[in-house]
Structure formats: C-alpha cells, structure tokens
Design a protein around this motif. Structure first.
Motif, mmCIF file in Angstrom:
data_model
loop_
_atom_site.group_PDB
_atom_site.id
_atom_site.type_symbol
_atom_site.label_atom_id
_atom_site.label_comp_id
_atom_site.label_asym_id
_atom_site.label_seq_id
_atom_site.Cartn_x
_atom_site.Cartn_y
_atom_site.Cartn_z
ATOM 1 N N PRO A 31 38.214 30.138 49.506
ATOM 2 C CA PRO A 31 39.072 31.326 49.576
ATOM 3 C C PRO A 31 38.252 32.602 49.369
ATOM 4 C CG PRO A 31 39.910 29.751 47.948
ATOM 5 C CD PRO A 31 38.574 29.247 48.392
ATOM 6 N N LYS A 32 38.568 33.653 50.130
ATOM 7 C CA LYS A 32 37.804 34.905 49.976
ATOM 8 C C LYS A 32 37.982 35.490 48.570
ATOM 9 C CE LYS A 32 41.385 37.857 51.905
ATOM 10 N NZ LYS A 32 41.756 39.154 52.356
ATOM 11 N N GLU A 33 39.097 35.161 47.941
ATOM 12 C CA GLU A 33 39.355 35.675 46.584
ATOM 13 C C GLU A 33 38.436 35.043 45.545
ATOM 14 O OE1 GLU A 33 41.635 34.325 48.598
ATOM 15 O OE2 GLU A 33 42.757 36.103 49.226
ATOM 16 N N MET A 34 37.723 33.975 45.932
ATOM 17 C CA MET A 34 36.784 33.333 45.005
ATOM 18 C C MET A 34 35.371 33.894 45.162
ATOM 19 S SD MET A 34 38.408 31.341 43.023
ATOM 20 C CE MET A 34 37.052 30.447 42.283
ATOM 21 N N LEU A 35 35.172 34.836 46.081
ATOM 22 C CA LEU A 35 33.849 35.459 46.211
ATOM 23 C C LEU A 35 33.527 36.162 44.886
ATOM 24 C CD1 LEU A 35 34.152 37.042 49.771
ATOM 25 C CD2 LEU A 35 32.536 35.253 49.099
ATOM 26 N N PRO A 36 32.310 35.972 44.376
ATOM 27 C CA PRO A 36 32.009 36.553 43.066
ATOM 28 C C PRO A 36 31.482 37.987 43.133
ATOM 29 C CG PRO A 36 30.222 35.105 43.715
ATOM 30 C CD PRO A 36 31.195 35.113 44.861
ATOM 31 N N ASP A 39 29.237 37.481 38.441
ATOM 32 C CA ASP A 39 29.453 36.063 38.151
ATOM 33 C C ASP A 39 30.922 35.699 37.992
ATOM 34 O OD1 ASP A 39 29.881 37.436 35.866
ATOM 35 O OD2 ASP A 39 28.269 36.526 34.698
ATOM 36 N N LYS A 40 31.802 36.579 38.464
ATOM 37 C CA LYS A 40 33.228 36.334 38.271
ATOM 38 C C LYS A 40 33.946 36.509 39.617
ATOM 39 C CE LYS A 40 34.711 38.482 34.406
ATOM 40 N NZ LYS A 40 35.382 39.622 33.733
ATOM 41 N N LEU A 92 30.685 27.565 27.518
ATOM 42 C CA LEU A 92 31.989 26.903 27.493
ATOM 43 C C LEU A 92 33.108 27.943 27.424
ATOM 44 C CD1 LEU A 92 33.687 24.270 27.239
ATOM 45 C CD2 LEU A 92 33.390 24.433 24.771
ATOM 46 N N ALA A 93 32.903 28.948 26.584
ATOM 47 C CA ALA A 93 33.924 29.997 26.450
ATOM 48 C C ALA A 93 34.152 30.701 27.785
ATOM 49 C CB ALA A 93 33.503 30.994 25.379
ATOM 50 N N SER A 94 33.072 30.926 28.546
ATOM 51 C CA SER A 94 33.248 31.629 29.824
ATOM 52 C C SER A 94 33.962 30.739 30.848
ATOM 53 C CB SER A 94 31.906 32.127 30.368
ATOM 54 O OG SER A 94 31.146 31.048 30.824
ATOM 55 N N ASN A 268 29.066 44.571 43.896
ATOM 56 C CA ASN A 268 28.115 43.714 43.174
ATOM 57 C C ASN A 268 27.020 44.528 42.497
ATOM 58 O OD1 ASN A 268 28.265 40.742 42.966
ATOM 59 N ND2 ASN A 268 28.894 40.955 45.097
ATOM 60 N N ILE A 269 26.496 45.522 43.226
ATOM 61 C CA ILE A 269 25.424 46.337 42.638
ATOM 62 C C ILE A 269 25.973 47.203 41.505
ATOM 63 C CG2 ILE A 269 23.751 48.181 43.121
ATOM 64 C CD1 ILE A 269 23.513 46.856 45.969
ATOM 65 N N SER A 270 27.119 47.844 41.742
ATOM 66 C CA SER A 270 27.679 48.729 40.710
ATOM 67 C C SER A 270 28.052 47.959 39.447
ATOM 68 C CB SER A 270 28.923 49.442 41.227
ATOM 69 O OG SER A 270 28.569 50.267 42.287
ATOM 70 N N PHE A 271 28.673 46.796 39.624
ATOM 71 C CA PHE A 271 29.074 46.013 38.449
ATOM 72 C C PHE A 271 27.842 45.484 37.706
ATOM 73 C CE2 PHE A 271 33.731 45.326 38.024
ATOM 74 C CZ PHE A 271 34.128 46.229 39.001
ATOM 75 N N ALA A 272 26.802 45.125 38.469
ATOM 76 C CA ALA A 272 25.568 44.655 37.815
ATOM 77 C C ALA A 272 24.936 45.800 37.026
ATOM 78 C CB ALA A 272 24.596 44.119 38.855
ATOM 79 N N LEU A 273 24.951 47.012 37.607
ATOM 80 C CA LEU A 273 24.380 48.175 36.912
ATOM 81 C C LEU A 273 25.143 48.475 35.627
ATOM 82 C CD1 LEU A 273 23.611 50.563 39.922
ATOM 83 C CD2 LEU A 273 21.934 49.577 38.334
ATOM 84 N N ASN A 274 26.377 48.044 35.577
ATOM 85 C CA ASN A 274 27.237 48.305 34.426
ATOM 86 C C ASN A 274 27.148 47.228 33.349
ATOM 87 O OD1 ASN A 274 28.652 50.659 34.284
ATOM 88 N ND2 ASN A 274 30.635 49.640 34.278
ATOM 89 N N ARG A 275 26.372 46.181 33.646
ATOM 90 C CA ARG A 275 26.279 45.061 32.712
ATOM 91 C C ARG A 275 25.019 45.176 31.855
ATOM 92 N NH1 ARG A 275 28.783 39.769 34.214
ATOM 93 N NH2 ARG A 275 26.851 38.881 33.418
ATOM 94 N N LYS A 276 25.202 45.088 30.548
ATOM 95 C CA LYS A 276 24.068 45.224 29.607
ATOM 96 C C LYS A 276 22.948 44.250 29.938
ATOM 97 C CE LYS A 276 26.071 46.987 25.331
ATOM 98 N NZ LYS A 276 27.415 46.465 25.061
ATOM 99 N N ASP A 277 23.319 42.994 30.279
ATOM 100 C CA ASP A 277 22.305 41.955 30.489
ATOM 101 C C ASP A 277 21.584 42.089 31.831
ATOM 102 O OD1 ASP A 277 24.711 41.362 31.768
ATOM 103 O OD2 ASP A 277 24.378 39.207 31.711
#
Ligand code: G1P
Length: 291
Positions: A31-36, A39-40, A92-94, A268-277
C-alpha cells in the motif's frame, strides 16, 4: 465569563483504498500509505496526528491488497518475542507504539475506486450522529497538530484545511473561495474540485484534513459523479454551502504532498533534518551536494 467549549471528535476516517499508481513499481504489492518517511509509514503519522487530537476510534477505508496496514496496527508476535528475548527494549517499544486498546481500529472496504466521497460514504455505518475527522495520509504536515487545532476551532458544520498553492497547481486540488482571506479561519462561500486555471475562484487549495458534520453522508448517498468521473467529497461539502457553516482553516506548518515523488523525497529529507539522531549526518551530506 466566557466559556470555550471544545467539541470532542472521537472518530477519524482514513481513506486508504487508492491504488498508488504514481509510485509504481514500489506500490505494486505494498500500500502507498506504508511508504516510509524516514522510518515510519505515512499512515502512522496520520494515526498519530488523530490520536494527538483526542481521536479514539480509527476507521480505515481500505481495498484489496491493503492488509499490510491492518498488520501494522496489530501485534507481530514473532518479532516482538524475538526482540524481547534479545532484550532490545527500545526497538520493541517502537514496534509496539501503534497498538491501542482492542477495538480502536476498524476497517471497511471500498469495493471500487469511485472517489474520495465514495470512500467516506463507505464508512457511514461506523459514524453515529457526531462530527468526525478525515485525514488523507498523503498530505503530511509537520508537527502533527493540524487536526488538533482544527478541532479546537470547530463548533458545527464543516471545516476543511486550506493552503495557498501555485496557480499552475490549482487543477490538482479542491479550490475554495473565501470572504476573508487575511485570516487563519475563513468563511467559505464557494468550492470546486479540480478547476481549470481559468475557472478557479482562487489559489486557496483544500489540504487533506476535514472535520465534517455526519449529515454529509446523506448528501454523499445521492452525490453524482463529478471531476474524474468520481464521487467527490468537495462536491458534497459544496452542496451544503449556505445551509451549513463551512470554515477554511489555514494550516500553520509545512505540508508535503507525499502522493508525488518530489513531495515524498522532500518530506524524507526535511523529517530527517528534524531528527536528532540523523540531522547532522544528513546535513553534512547535503552540503557536499551543493559544493
Ligand atoms: C483530494 C481532494 C481534493 C484535495 C486533495 C488534497 O484530491 O479531492 O479536494 O485538494 O485531496 O490532497 P486527490 O489528491 O485525492 O486527487
């Protein structure tokens, strides 16, 4: 003393029946809605946004080949057991973070791709006499607070999220005409699904967030096919204008059209830039590209 009464919107509908032809071959069996995004999957962002707004019941309008969505919101015993045995608690939590109390997720099938209005109508038996939210997972909005803000501002009738788009993009959207375009909450006087550039009443486009009065189901029941020969939600909301109040809520955060390849890559790029890790590594890499 003035009281601000916040309406409790308990249910959200997620239309996820679309074929996702713009992402073939990736979406041939997924499903296209499962495209990450990082990582989500897109659909998880949508569900989290609804939960953040106080929604307790999540209704998916699915179609054939969408069972990965159902599995995503359920236990995966083998995986969970494996992680537990290895002591990987964080991982596991994720894998468990989208589990909710039993009965929170409901699925109904749209048997034919007859449009967004038809998809919403398919969920009619799961909604009582109550307002409900609609979230299109393709439209990813930073902050996951848009639905919450809309509910805060909602009292009755219909409400749609809007944003200005380039004039050339107007034929891809539902377009509204408003009486007071300088505000964040606007009275809508006209609505048209995917107009030509010449016939568009403005460049204010509907984004995939709605708070709707349940009466829209009666309209959808009789709604004739419109743009693209599909039953359009915009047409059903539009036919209530003048009888039922309809507000446009200007979104406050950046929105990504993840139904398009460019929007998906930008997200993807914007969300990655927003992630501490990830931010410093991706930032450094991006700099090497512009050298
Ligand atoms: C749908 C709606 C349209 C809205 C758009 C937002 O169109 O019909 O009014 O502007 O979502 O993404 P779709 O993109 O499914 O063709």
């Amino acid at each position: 003393m003035s009281h601000i009464y916040i309406m409790h919107v308990k249910k959200a509908i997620f239309p996820v029946g679309g074929l996702g032809t713009r992402f073939l071959p990736a979406t041939k069996s997924m499903p296209k809605e499962m495209l990450p995004i990082v990582d989500k999957p897109l659909i998880q962002y949508a569900v989290e946004e609804a939960a953040n707004a106080g929604v307790e019941q999540f209704i998916f309008v699915t179609s054939r080949g969408k069972s990965a969505i159902e599995n995503h919101f359920d236990h995966s015993y083998e995986l969970e057991n494996n992680l537990l045995t290895k002591g990987k608690r964080k991982t596991l939590a994720s894998a468990q973070e989208m589990l909710k109390i039993p009965g929170s997720y409901a699925y109904v099938r749209q048997q034919e791709p007859a449009g967004l209005g038809h998809a919403i109508w398919c969920a009619r038996h799961l909604i009582q006499n109550e307002p409900f939210a609609v979230i299109l997972a393709d439209d990813l909005i930073f902050g996951q607070s848009t639905t919450k803000e809309m509910i805060k501002n909602y009292s009755s009738g219909n409400m749609v999220a809007v944003m200005e788009v380039d004039k050339q993009k107007v034929p891809s959207y539902g377009i509204v005409k408003v009486d007071n375009n300088n505000k964040d909450l606007m009275q809508i006087s006209e609505m048209v699904e995917k107009p030509s550039i010449e016939n568009a009443p403005s460049n204010l486009a509907i984004v995939g967030r709605y708070i709707l009065d349940h009466k829209v189901f009666d309209i959808l029941e009789k709604q004739e096919r419109g743009s693209s020969q599909e039953i359009q939600l915009t047409d059903a909301i539009s036919s209530q204008l003048g009888k039922v109040p309809c507000l446009g809520y200007r979104i406050q955060n950046e929105r990504f059209d993840c139904g398009s390849k460019i929007g998906f890559l930008q997200a993807n790029i914007s969300f990655a830039l927003n992630r501490k890790d990830l931010s410093s590594e991706i930032n450094n890499w991006l700099k090497t590209l512009t050298r």
